[in-house]
Write a protein that holds these residues in place. Structure first.
Motif, PDB file in Angstrom:
ATOM      1  N   TYR A  81      12.352   5.043  10.582  1.00 38.89           N
ATOM      2  CA  TYR A  81      11.261   4.102  10.350  1.00 38.89           C
ATOM      3  C   TYR A  81      10.724   3.549  11.663  1.00 38.89           C
ATOM      4  CZ  TYR A  81       8.682   0.031   8.756  1.00 38.89           C
ATOM      5  OH  TYR A  81       7.698  -0.884   8.545  1.00 38.89           O
ATOM      6  N   LEU A  82      11.617   3.067  12.505  1.00 38.22           N
ATOM      7  CA  LEU A  82      11.194   2.474  13.762  1.00 38.22           C
ATOM      8  C   LEU A  82      10.530   3.496  14.675  1.00 38.22           C
ATOM      9  CD1 LEU A  82      14.233   0.112  14.477  1.00 38.22           C
ATOM     10  CD2 LEU A  82      11.969  -0.508  13.599  1.00 38.22           C
ATOM     11  N   ASN A  83      11.033   4.722  14.663  1.00 40.69           N
ATOM     12  CA  ASN A  83      10.389   5.776  15.460  1.00 40.69           C
ATOM     13  C   ASN A  83       8.991   6.087  14.937  1.00 40.69           C
ATOM     14  OD1 ASN A  83      12.526   6.136  17.253  1.00 40.69           O
ATOM     15  ND2 ASN A  83      13.529   7.669  15.972  1.00 40.69           N
ATOM     16  N   SER A  84       8.844   6.065  13.611  1.00 42.44           N
ATOM     17  CA  SER A  84       7.526   6.320  13.014  1.00 42.44           C
ATOM     18  C   SER A  84       6.553   5.201  13.360  1.00 42.44           C
ATOM     19  CB  SER A  84       7.649   6.459  11.492  1.00 42.44           C
ATOM     20  OG  SER A  84       8.490   7.543  11.139  1.00 42.44           O
ATOM     21  N   GLY A 145     -12.510  10.367  13.973  1.00 43.07           N
ATOM     22  CA  GLY A 145     -13.151  11.589  14.447  1.00 43.07           C
ATOM     23  C   GLY A 145     -12.203  12.550  15.133  1.00 43.07           C
ATOM     24  N   ASN A 146     -10.925  12.211  15.179  1.00 44.91           N
ATOM     25  CA  ASN A 146      -9.921  13.056  15.839  1.00 44.91           C
ATOM     26  C   ASN A 146      -8.936  13.546  14.787  1.00 44.91           C
ATOM     27  OD1 ASN A 146      -7.602  14.006  17.233  1.00 44.91           O
ATOM     28  ND2 ASN A 146      -8.111  12.774  19.029  1.00 44.91           N
ATOM     29  N   PRO A 147      -9.023  14.818  14.382  1.00 46.54           N
ATOM     30  CA  PRO A 147      -8.151  15.303  13.307  1.00 46.54           C
ATOM     31  C   PRO A 147      -6.674  15.305  13.671  1.00 46.54           C
ATOM     32  CG  PRO A 147      -9.364  17.120  14.314  1.00 46.54           C
ATOM     33  CD  PRO A 147      -9.957  15.863  14.846  1.00 46.54           C
ATOM     34  N   PHE A 148      -6.358  15.469  14.941  1.00 44.75           N
ATOM     35  CA  PHE A 148      -4.951  15.440  15.346  1.00 44.75           C
ATOM     36  C   PHE A 148      -4.391  14.022  15.243  1.00 44.75           C
ATOM     37  CE2 PHE A 148      -6.827  19.030  17.672  1.00 44.75           C
ATOM     38  CZ  PHE A 148      -6.014  20.053  17.208  1.00 44.75           C
ATOM     39  N   MET A 149      -5.199  13.071  15.642  1.00 44.61           N
ATOM     40  CA  MET A 149      -4.819  11.667  15.508  1.00 44.61           C
ATOM     41  C   MET A 149      -4.663  11.307  14.032  1.00 44.61           C
ATOM     42  SD  MET A 149      -6.896   8.401  17.089  1.00 44.61           S
ATOM     43  CE  MET A 149      -6.545   8.867  18.792  1.00 44.61           C
ATOM     44  N   ALA A 150      -5.589  11.742  13.204  1.00 43.89           N
ATOM     45  CA  ALA A 150      -5.545  11.438  11.776  1.00 43.89           C
ATOM     46  C   ALA A 150      -4.307  12.044  11.121  1.00 43.89           C
ATOM     47  CB  ALA A 150      -6.810  11.946  11.088  1.00 43.89           C
ATOM     48  N   ASP A 151      -3.962  13.259  11.514  1.00 43.25           N
ATOM     49  CA  ASP A 151      -2.792  13.923  10.930  1.00 43.25           C
ATOM     50  C   ASP A 151      -1.504  13.215  11.339  1.00 43.25           C
ATOM     51  OD1 ASP A 151      -1.661  16.258   9.429  1.00 43.25           O
ATOM     52  OD2 ASP A 151      -0.708  16.642  11.356  1.00 43.25           O
ATOM     53  N   THR A 152      -1.435  12.780  12.592  1.00 48.81           N
ATOM     54  CA  THR A 152      -0.253  12.043  13.050  1.00 48.81           C
ATOM     55  C   THR A 152      -0.080  10.751  12.266  1.00 48.81           C
ATOM     56  OG1 THR A 152      -0.428  12.949  15.289  1.00 48.81           O
ATOM     57  CG2 THR A 152       0.830  10.912  15.033  1.00 48.81           C
ATOM     58  N   ILE A 153      -1.164  10.028  12.072  1.00 48.66           N
ATOM     59  CA  ILE A 153      -1.105   8.782  11.310  1.00 48.66           C
ATOM     60  C   ILE A 153      -0.648   9.052   9.882  1.00 48.66           C
ATOM     61  CG2 ILE A 153      -2.505   6.913  10.328  1.00 48.66           C
ATOM     62  CD1 ILE A 153      -4.237   7.119  12.907  1.00 48.66           C
ATOM     63  N   LEU A 154      -1.203  10.096   9.264  1.00 46.92           N
ATOM     64  CA  LEU A 154      -0.822  10.446   7.892  1.00 46.92           C
ATOM     65  C   LEU A 154       0.675  10.723   7.791  1.00 46.92           C
ATOM     66  CD1 LEU A 154      -1.459  11.343   4.954  1.00 46.92           C
ATOM     67  CD2 LEU A 154      -1.905  13.623   5.863  1.00 46.92           C
ATOM     68  N   GLN A 155       1.181  11.570   8.698  1.00 44.15           N
ATOM     69  CA  GLN A 155       2.588  11.950   8.631  1.00 44.15           C
ATOM     70  C   GLN A 155       3.500  10.755   8.890  1.00 44.15           C
ATOM     71  OE1 GLN A 155       3.511  14.821   7.495  1.00 44.15           O
ATOM     72  NE2 GLN A 155       1.414  15.614   7.467  1.00 44.15           N
ATOM     73  N   MET A 156       3.186   9.942   9.895  1.00 45.97           N
ATOM     74  CA  MET A 156       4.036   8.795  10.217  1.00 45.97           C
ATOM     75  C   MET A 156       3.988   7.731   9.113  1.00 45.97           C
ATOM     76  SD  MET A 156       5.579   9.648  12.961  1.00 45.97           S
ATOM     77  CE  MET A 156       5.506  11.335  12.279  1.00 45.97           C
ATOM     78  N   ARG A 157       2.814   7.553   8.498  1.00 47.64           N
ATOM     79  CA  ARG A 157       2.704   6.574   7.421  1.00 47.64           C
ATOM     80  C   ARG A 157       3.516   6.998   6.200  1.00 47.64           C
ATOM     81  NH1 ARG A 157      -1.063   4.935   4.619  1.00 47.64           N
ATOM     82  NH2 ARG A 157      -0.345   2.785   4.515  1.00 47.64           N
ATOM     83  N   ARG A 158       3.669   8.281   6.006  1.00 50.24           N
ATOM     84  CA  ARG A 158       4.502   8.723   4.888  1.00 50.24           C
ATOM     85  C   ARG A 158       5.934   8.241   5.068  1.00 50.24           C
ATOM     86  NH1 ARG A 158       2.327  14.941   3.847  1.00 50.24           N
ATOM     87  NH2 ARG A 158       0.470  14.328   2.657  1.00 50.24           N
ATOM     88  N   TYR A 159       6.471   8.365   6.261  1.00 53.08           N
ATOM     89  CA  TYR A 159       7.837   7.919   6.505  1.00 53.08           C
ATOM     90  C   TYR A 159       7.961   6.404   6.349  1.00 53.08           C
ATOM     91  CZ  TYR A 159       8.706  12.582   8.451  1.00 53.08           C
ATOM     92  OH  TYR A 159       8.834  13.932   8.628  1.00 53.08           O
ATOM     93  N   THR A 160       7.010   5.668   6.914  1.00 56.17           N
ATOM     94  CA  THR A 160       7.105   4.204   6.814  1.00 56.17           C
ATOM     95  C   THR A 160       6.908   3.742   5.370  1.00 56.17           C
ATOM     96  OG1 THR A 160       4.750   3.942   7.438  1.00 56.17           O
ATOM     97  CG2 THR A 160       6.396   3.815   9.207  1.00 56.17           C
ATOM     98  N   THR A 161       6.033   4.415   4.638  1.00 54.08           N
ATOM     99  CA  THR A 161       5.805   4.056   3.233  1.00 54.08           C
ATOM    100  C   THR A 161       7.053   4.288   2.399  1.00 54.08           C
ATOM    101  OG1 THR A 161       3.424   4.500   3.319  1.00 54.08           O
ATOM    102  CG2 THR A 161       4.471   4.597   1.154  1.00 54.08           C
ATOM    103  N   ILE A 162       7.680   5.445   2.573  1.00 51.67           N
ATOM    104  CA  ILE A 162       8.884   5.754   1.807  1.00 51.67           C
ATOM    105  C   ILE A 162       9.964   4.705   2.086  1.00 51.67           C
ATOM    106  CG2 ILE A 162      10.801   7.381   1.561  1.00 51.67           C
ATOM    107  CD1 ILE A 162       8.720   9.615   2.178  1.00 51.67           C
ATOM    108  N   PHE A 163      10.166   4.383   3.352  1.00 58.09           N
ATOM    109  CA  PHE A 163      11.197   3.413   3.714  1.00 58.09           C
ATOM    110  C   PHE A 163      10.918   2.056   3.081  1.00 58.09           C
ATOM    111  CE2 PHE A 163      13.086   0.158   6.413  1.00 58.09           C
ATOM    112  CZ  PHE A 163      14.357   0.661   6.663  1.00 58.09           C
ATOM    113  N   GLU A 164       9.692   1.585   3.197  1.00 61.48           N
ATOM    114  CA  GLU A 164       9.349   0.268   2.676  1.00 61.48           C
ATOM    115  C   GLU A 164       9.432   0.221   1.154  1.00 61.48           C
ATOM    116  OE1 GLU A 164       5.564  -0.619   4.357  1.00 61.48           O
ATOM    117  OE2 GLU A 164       6.350  -0.704   6.401  1.00 61.48           O
TER     118      GLU A 164
END
Length: 213
Positions: A81-84, A145-164
């Motif tokens: 979680y903290l790493n995400s 406007g940055n698909p790589f940035m958007a994908d990183t946010i999506l993936q990291m938010r999945r981990y934080t969402t699951i934990f919370e």
């Protein structure tokens, strides 16, 4: 043949989305053994689209193999979680700044209306809160406007969402005043303010988790 392939692909996508939602909402809890046949029967699909969906989730790291090779739902640890959150803090403030010039006025208005409704409700449904949270962060990620940035946010938010959500922290999430600050920065098209507001929000989320762990 083409129609059959398209139908199979669509069913696999639907199965994937259904399982992903169950993982994100903690209906499929961390550590739970994934029983392909039972899941397929419960969702009313054949084992082919189920295998496809499970393969995608395993590829995304949301399903893992235990020491015996059995497929299980990944347990999101505090370290995960903290790493995400740390990754989000590196990326998401910049995404908020970059979204300011391009995010649609209609989108901002919809997000503002959702947040106002939550604030007006003395006991908002946690699912409504999560829906707003997802909508805000996804809108910012896409508008960056940055698909790589958007994908990183999506993936990291999945981990934080699951934990919370597995720790049932949705109702204790900091956020209403933080989110108002983010939305106001978007309304003002103020990139610096959006960057600062997002960084503050994520730091408060991190501190809240540490305080309640």
């Amino acid at each position: 043949m083409d129609a059959s392939i398209t139908a199979d692909r669509s069913l696999a996508d639907e199965t994937y989305r259904a399982l992903l939602e169950e993982i994100l909402s903690a209906q499929l809890a961390g550590g739970a053994v994934v029983q392909e046949r039972r899941l397929a029967a419960r969702l009313g699909v054949s084992r082919s689209p189920m295998r496809d969906a499970l393969g995608r989730l395993e590829g995304q790291g949301l399903l893992v193999r235990n020491a015996k090779g059995v497929l299980t739902v990944r347990v999101i640890t505090l370290a995960d979680y903290l790493n995400s959150v740390a990754m989000r803090m590196l990326v998401e403030p910049s995404a908020a700044a970059q979204a300011c010039p391009s995010i649609a006025t209609e989108t901002i208005a919809q997000l503002s209306a959702m947040l106002n409704a939550i604030e007006a409700d003395p006991d908002p449904d946690p699912n409504v809160v999560w829906t707003f949270d997802d909508a805000l962060h996804q809108a910012i990620a896409e508008a960056s406007g940055n698909p790589f940035m958007a994908d990183t946010i999506l993936q990291m938010r999945r981990y934080t969402t699951i934990f919370e959500r597995q720790r049932k922290l949705a109702q204790r999430k900091p956020g209403l005043s933080d989110h108002q600050g983010i939305i106001q920065a978007l309304i003002d098209r103020n990139a610096d303010a959006a960057r600062t507001a997002m960084a503050l929000h994520l730091e408060r989320v991190r501190q809240n988790i540490l305080a309640t762990y």
